[in-house]
Write an enzyme that holds these catalytic residues in place. Structure first.
Site, mmCIF file in Angstrom:
data_model
loop_
_atom_site.group_PDB
_atom_site.id
_atom_site.type_symbol
_atom_site.label_atom_id
_atom_site.label_comp_id
_atom_site.label_asym_id
_atom_site.label_seq_id
_atom_site.Cartn_x
_atom_site.Cartn_y
_atom_site.Cartn_z
ATOM 1 N N HIS A 146 -8.045 1.319 -1.239
ATOM 2 C CA HIS A 146 -7.899 0.376 -2.355
ATOM 3 C C HIS A 146 -9.251 -0.165 -2.833
ATOM 4 O O HIS A 146 -9.373 -1.326 -3.219
ATOM 5 C CB HIS A 146 -6.938 -0.767 -1.983
ATOM 6 C CG HIS A 146 -5.599 -0.263 -1.553
ATOM 7 N ND1 HIS A 146 -4.726 0.317 -2.438
ATOM 8 C CD2 HIS A 146 -5.002 -0.218 -0.335
ATOM 9 C CE1 HIS A 146 -3.642 0.707 -1.779
ATOM 10 N NE2 HIS A 146 -3.789 0.402 -0.501
ATOM 11 N N SER A 178 0.839 -1.196 0.000
ATOM 12 C CA SER A 178 0.000 0.000 0.000
ATOM 13 C C SER A 178 0.877 1.250 0.000
ATOM 14 O O SER A 178 1.716 1.429 -0.875
ATOM 15 C CB SER A 178 -0.962 -0.034 1.187
ATOM 16 O OG SER A 178 -1.904 1.001 1.114
#
Length: 305
Positions: A190, A86
């Site tokens: 996400h 991430s």
């Protein structure tokens, strides 16, 4: 072959940078970065409480700064590959020379602010599912309207969506899942909930001139290595609203012949996954400066001359 990796949001804990600031030059470096991005990283890394550093706009630059600070303390490292989970991809981009440290931190500051703004539109969050079979878990999540936002491997998937959807997951776990654990994040990262942040990041990225990676850069979008700085930057922008495939990154590490993995500060999450998914690969997590000696030993033993 050594892999250097950087963790994502949720790895931060109150005061985790305190011992690192005792190292020569560390406090000055962190102060300079703070001035560059308009955020007091020293305060947030040493004195702020858990709620303050849970704030997306704070947590993201804080994590990237911690990774860069601990890697600098490690010394001269020549890994065979780098990757990040991430927001850790911004740290990895700096490791690979795609962006300099300040540019990476400025861009991630923009990312954090934009994602916090997107997260404020509706109450959302993320929960980790421990155990279970992805072929069973993923359809179950989709049935509940949730997104498998992080597919981490080693029996771990992170679901993201509205708080109402996550509550339904708590009440109706997929078959085989042992536990559902709410993560210390303030949004459904996400996923499509972050689409507004992508546009903001695209605009900021246009002002940058990325360099091509000087080391193998493994993207968490699909586990593929990326050869150009322009493509790395495009992926950094898009990954805000697309799932993290850490499982595929680990498959690539294995294919590249990885024998060791070091996770920069605040380490622990990715090394924990690697211990289960990459048996035989030596690991060190940089949590405090006390871990530097073990990491340097790993560097010496697993870096090609």
């Amino acid at each position: 072959m050594l892999v250097l990796v950087a963790p994502g949001q949720g790895a931060q804990t109150p005061g985790f940078l305190t011992p690192w600031l005792d190292l020569p030059g560390a406090a000055d470096r962190l102060a300079a970065w703070s001035d560059a991005i308009g955020l007091d990283l020293v305060h947030y890394g040493t004195k702020a409480d858990a709620d303050e550093i849970r704030d997306t706009a704070v947590a993201q630059p804080l994590l990237v700064a911690a990774g860069l600070l601990s890697a600098a303390a490690l010394g001269d490292v020549n890994p065979g590959a780098v990757a990040g989970h991430s927001v850790g991809e911004f740290t990895a981009a700096a490791f690979a020379g795609v962006l300099d440290d300040t540019a990476a931190l400025k861009l991630v500051r923009t990312r954090g602010l934009a994602m916090a703004e997107a997260a404020a539109i509706a109450p959302t969050g993320m929960s980790a599912l421990l155990g279970g079979d992805p072929e069973v878990t993923v359809p179950h999540l989709e049935k509940l309207g949730l997104t498998p936002a992080n597919v981490n491997g080693a029996g771990q998937i992170v679901a993201a969506g509205t708080l109402e959807q996550l509550a339904a997951l708590d009440a109706d776990k997929p078959e085989g899942v042992r536990r559902v654990v709410a993560l210390k994040v303030a949004g459904a990262f996400h996923t499509h909930h972050m689409a507004p942040a992508v546009a903001t990041l695209e605009q900021a990225a246009r002002e940058l001139s990325p360099s091509d990676p000087t080391v193998t850069y493994v993207s968490n979008k699909d586990g593929r290595s990326v050869d150009t700085g322009a493509e790395v930057l495009t992926r950094l922008v898009g990954q805000v609203a697309s799932p993290v495939r850490w499982d595929l990154c680990m498959e690539t590490f294995q294919a590249l012949g990885a024998t060791a993995l070091i996770e920069v500060c605040p380490g622990g999450t990715l090394t924990g996954i690697a211990k289960r998914a990459l048996p035989g690969v030596a690991t060190v997590a940089l949590k405090t400066p006390d871990d530097l000696d073990a990491a340097r030993t790993l560097v010496a033993e697993h870096t090609a001359v």
